[in-house]
Design a protein around this motif. Sequence first.
Motif: not given
Length: 356
Positions: A280-299
């Motif tokens: 996740c380039f928003v939180c750097g993998g820590v977990g945030c609402p964009v990645c739904k706390r997963a730290g990863w985004l499926e592309v």
Amino acid sequence: MPESPLELLDQIEASALSALGAVEAEDSLEAWRVAHLGRSSPLMGVFDRLGGLPKEERPAIGRRANEVKRLLESALAERAALLRQQALERTLLGERLDVTLPGRARPRGRLHISNQTLRQIYRIFAEMGFQVYRSRDVETDEYNFQLLNFPPHHPAREMQDSYYIQAPHAADNPIVLRTHTSPGQIRAMREYSAADPGNPPPVRIILPGMCYRYEQVTARSEVQFNQVEGLAVGEGITFSDLKGTLSDFARRMFGQGVRTRFRAAHFPFTEPSAEMDVECFVCGGVGCPVCKRAGWLEVLGCGMVHPVVLSNGGYAPERYTGFAFGMGSERLAMLRYRIEDIRYFWGNDIRFLEQF
Ligand SMILES: [Zn+2]
């Protein structure tokens, strides 16, 4: 009444000239000419009466009458020229351009956010040697599903609720608006392999375009969206090539430091299949609402081209291997710019479009 014809002529001259001085518009000159030089004018009356005058008076009066006539004619010409000049000056003054006024700004157009994203994807793959292959939007069931290893009644079709077009004689091969860009894989492979069926050339293409699905329109799903499909076929292509190519794509698209991971998945036209996530380039993998706390985004989804698909495209699976992948370009833009609603893309709201 004037005493003599000469006095009368003086009077005619004086009153005609004073009337002429009062004419202010060019189109009133004709009325003046009729009144003072026309057939029934007092001046012409003098000429008419010349014959009835005593013989010895005639030459002097005739000369004077002619003089008055010439004088009035030239005064008329002068006045006409003067009025024309004044009219021209008025026009020039009235229509004068003030070149010091600021101009009207012309709004500049720009590329739609979807096209910007698509072009960025094209550029990255072009640098890796992939060509853009355009395939059709309107497909047959055969190309959209069957040749890609989705037989009729295959459950994976359920995920792609589709727009079918009623056509006579379609039978079990109805016409459908493509639900993914993958039918272009078959069309491209068949075109390439037809050039040299015994020894088909390698394929390195991306297939962009609009796809259509019968979906309920929500913040996360639309009835139309852009996909970019990729296909590489040749001898000795392995899963490592797939991973290397797509990891490099992710770095060029999302930043050199971005990490990727591959998860096992299932698609009928690839085997094995995977989904690629980027950190996740928003939180750097820590977990945030964009990645739904997963730290990863499926592309994207990807995999090695299924032997049945290779063979349907004219490439013998004993000799050739390949990989394929597909991504939604609006989805990439949504992740990248944190756009929360896919409906903005086709909503034509200038406030949204102007932000990119
Ligand atoms: Zn995050």
